[in-house]
Write an enzyme that holds these catalytic residues in place. Structure first.
Site, mmCIF file in Angstrom:
data_model
loop_
_atom_site.group_PDB
_atom_site.id
_atom_site.type_symbol
_atom_site.label_atom_id
_atom_site.label_comp_id
_atom_site.label_asym_id
_atom_site.label_seq_id
_atom_site.Cartn_x
_atom_site.Cartn_y
_atom_site.Cartn_z
ATOM 1 N N THR A 180 1.692 4.627 -52.588
ATOM 2 C CA THR A 180 0.856 4.359 -53.472
ATOM 3 C C THR A 180 -0.600 3.542 -52.802
ATOM 4 O O THR A 180 -0.314 2.798 -51.981
ATOM 5 C CB THR A 180 1.222 3.640 -54.688
ATOM 6 O OG1 THR A 180 1.656 2.272 -54.297
ATOM 7 C CG2 THR A 180 2.147 4.336 -55.493
ATOM 8 N N GLU A 325 3.511 9.127 -58.020
ATOM 9 C CA GLU A 325 5.121 8.833 -58.283
ATOM 10 C C GLU A 325 5.412 10.213 -59.212
ATOM 11 O O GLU A 325 6.578 10.304 -59.382
ATOM 12 C CB GLU A 325 5.230 7.900 -59.470
ATOM 13 C CG GLU A 325 5.165 6.273 -58.787
ATOM 14 C CD GLU A 325 3.678 5.877 -58.743
ATOM 15 O OE1 GLU A 325 3.654 4.528 -58.872
ATOM 16 O OE2 GLU A 325 2.714 6.619 -59.004
ATOM 17 N N LYS A 435 -9.201 -6.501 -74.118
ATOM 18 C CA LYS A 435 -8.846 -7.035 -75.319
ATOM 19 C C LYS A 435 -9.795 -7.882 -75.820
ATOM 20 O O LYS A 435 -9.850 -8.974 -75.274
ATOM 21 C CB LYS A 435 -7.436 -7.386 -75.423
ATOM 22 C CG LYS A 435 -7.037 -7.531 -76.979
ATOM 23 C CD LYS A 435 -5.293 -7.800 -76.866
ATOM 24 C CE LYS A 435 -4.873 -7.687 -78.206
ATOM 25 N NZ LYS A 435 -3.379 -7.665 -78.345
ATOM 26 N N TRP A 440 -8.555 -3.443 -78.922
ATOM 27 C CA TRP A 440 -8.525 -2.960 -77.699
ATOM 28 C C TRP A 440 -9.856 -2.204 -77.498
ATOM 29 O O TRP A 440 -10.465 -1.489 -78.318
ATOM 30 C CB TRP A 440 -7.290 -1.849 -77.712
ATOM 31 C CG TRP A 440 -6.023 -2.597 -77.454
ATOM 32 C CD1 TRP A 440 -4.966 -2.682 -78.193
ATOM 33 C CD2 TRP A 440 -5.503 -3.588 -76.422
ATOM 34 N NE1 TRP A 440 -3.831 -3.209 -77.917
ATOM 35 C CE2 TRP A 440 -4.375 -3.765 -76.491
ATOM 36 C CE3 TRP A 440 -6.063 -4.025 -75.108
ATOM 37 C CZ2 TRP A 440 -3.423 -4.653 -75.867
ATOM 38 C CZ3 TRP A 440 -5.308 -4.687 -74.416
ATOM 39 C CH2 TRP A 440 -4.189 -5.049 -74.611
#
Length: 550
Positions: A180, A325, A435, A440
């Site tokens: 990654t 992944e 937030k 959100w």
């Protein structure tokens, strides 16, 4: 049913038997190189013999530090069919991360393109497991370098045997691995089995997925060093599609020229390259008419970019989503047949979503309480995945594996919504979600809306702390060259009113020259947060959301 292992050997053999006359085209160091799948097959078997002669045995990791070219494609197959593990190294990483990755994987041999020798030379004395360096070029000679006893790729192939005895392979054997691109902490390794790669190929070829055909001429701009170029080289080889590789350090003009000269029908890459090529095509300098589709991934494409490509160039952009992944393709945004009556604007909005789950996988989306969220297109939750080409752990990393893999599911860290039709829209990475006042705010949605402004080239939105509202959004905006100095912060805010909820409108707009990016072209928001820490401090004394200053 037969006990039949799914391995890359069958993929390679099919390319030879059915498509030996089909072509592979590569932008090489000294010009355009062309050969057939038949030639490719012979060189790949020679390369597999080279690996055996070098002492590579089953399970050994073999690194590749290379661009998208035909030699890299040969490595894509020769390493796994010999029983070893293809480890693609990200050539855009810094020396420290490269050293970590190579040593963590314990690479035994590294194949390196000749123009990348300085990068490898700078870290060679820190790689104790690497026994041999092999230099890839379009000549037999090796450029002068400070490496001890490097070998020539072409010289090795010229002297190798053309027949190869395949070892016994299980579909569960590791075939490839990739790390990654971590922006914090060390990179995490993901291992792909033969079975995962073959099943991913099957899914990628489906009409409702990437819709690859034998007749296609495919240009993967997405790097072969990152998540197997989205699996495209494997799938195209299986199908016998013509592959066009952009080679070392391709620029926007190189991509446009390759697409026009070689009648590319499908190209794949991140939004950065499609933003760079668009003005060249719009000006009429190059002809994109051979393209039936562009696959966009890595980060979201704005509605304005999708609209411009479709209406002004006649080229559809297909949104796809995946991760290291996940091998990687998970979601693809194609409209259902029942959506023919949607308005053009509704279709553009749909195209900007990451799309429907690819057949063969399962997903669920959970809220902060761990319960699945309603599919209402508004409620946000974290996307969890499982399936035959989803990783189950990180390589030699049990602690971080425990955090990301829970009860048989991969926690993606992506916060999404799902509409009633099942289309997934990425709202944010969990670490980038804002937030404010208990609500959100999706930085991605804000960015896409800002990029609809005709003067805006790119926009990134970050969260900065606020004493009353916890966090507030700050917009970092790159203007198109013709608009520099002509647009003020207030113009951006006025544009957002009525297009975004009032709470979402940023408190500040900062105009910057360029948005920092990770090694695979994603916005590097951690760098922006560090850069604008002073602006965050200024908000600490504010009792209410600030309004932008010009």
């Amino acid at each position: 049913m037969m006990a039949y292992d799914l391995t890359l050997q069958a993929v390679l053999e099919r390319a030879l038997r059915l498509y030996s006359k089909k072509e592979i085209i590569s932008r090489d160091f000294s010009g355009i190189f062309r050969y057939t799948y038949g030639d490719f097959y012979k060189r790949t078997l020679r390369l597999a013999n080279v690996l055996q002669d070098l002492g590579i045995t089953k399970g050994d990791r073999v690194g590749t530090l290379a661009w998208n070219n035909h030699r890299h494609l040969e490595l894509y197959f020769a390493i796994p069919i010999s029983g070893a593990v293809l480890h693609t190294l990200n050539l855009r990483l810094g020396p420290e991360q490269l050293v970590y990755i190579i040593n963590h994987a314990e690479d035994k041999v590294i194949f390196v393109d000749k123009d990348l020798l300085p990068l490898l030379q700078s870290i060679r004395d820190q790689l104790p497991t690497v026994e041999q360096i092999i230099v890839m070029s379009d000549t037999l000679e090796i450029p002068p370098c400070g490496l001890a006893n490097p070998l020539s790729y072409e010289a090795l192939l010229a002297g190798a045997r053309e027949t190869f005895s395949y070892p016994d392979l299980s579909e569960w054997d590791p075939a490839a691995m990739c790390y990654t691109t971590a922006t914090t902490g060390s990179p995490k390794g993901v291992v792909y089995t033969h079975r995962a790669l073959v099943l991913h190929c099957l899914a990628a070829c489906l009409p409702d997925c990437l819709n690859l055909h034998e007749a296609d001429r495919v240009l993967p701009f997405v790097p072969m060093f990152h998540v197997n170029a989205w699996g495209i080289p494997f799938a195209c080889t299986w199908l016998g599609a013509t592959q066009v590789f952009p080679g070392a350090r391709p620029q926007a003009e190189d991509i446009c020229r390759l697409i026009e000269d070689h009648k590319v029908t499908l190209a794949a890459g991140v939004p950065t390259i499609w933003m760079a090529t668009y003005p060249l095509w719009e000006s009429g300098k190059y002809d994109p008419s051979s393209l039936r589709e562009i696959v966009n991934g890595g980060s979201a494409a704005s509605v304005s970019m999708i609209r411009n490509y479709r209406e002004k160039l006649g080229v559809p952009i297909l949104h796809a989503y995946g991760m290291t992944e996940t091998t990687p393709v998970v979601l693809v945004s194609r409209p259902k047949s029942t959506m023919e009556n949607l308005s053009l604007e509704e279709k553009y909005q749909l195209s900007a979503k990451q799309g429907l789950l690819v057949p063969g996988l399962e997903m669920k989306v959970v809220g902060e309480d761990g319960r699945e969220i309603p599919w209402d297109g508004k409620t946000m939750g974290e996307l969890l995945l499982r399936g035959p080409w989803i990783a189950k752990e990180y390589y030699k990393d049990p602690v971080r594996s425990q955090d990301s893999f829970t009860e048989g599911w991969l926690r993606t860290g992506d916060i999404v919504t799902v509409d009633s039709e099942g289309y997934v829209g990425i709202a944010d990475r969990s670490k980038d979600l804002i937030k404010s006042g208990g609500e959100w705010i999706s930085s991605l949605d804000l960015e896409n809306t800002i990029m609809d402004h005709p003067a805006v080239l790119e926009a990134a939105v970050i969260a900065i702390p606020h004493p009353k509202w916890d966090e507030r959004p700050l917009a970092c905006v790159v203007l198109k060259q013709d608009y520099e100095g002509l647009v003020e912060a207030q113009d951006i805010l006025d544009f957002l009113r009525g297009k975004a909820p009032k709470l979402w409108i940023p408190d500040q707009v900062e105009f910057i020259e360029a948005i920092p990016r990770t090694s695979v072209g994603k916005f590097y928001k951690a760098a922006l947060r560090a850069r604008f820490a002073e602006a965050a401090s200024a908000l600490q004394t504010s009792e209410a959301p600030l309004r932008a200053k010009a």
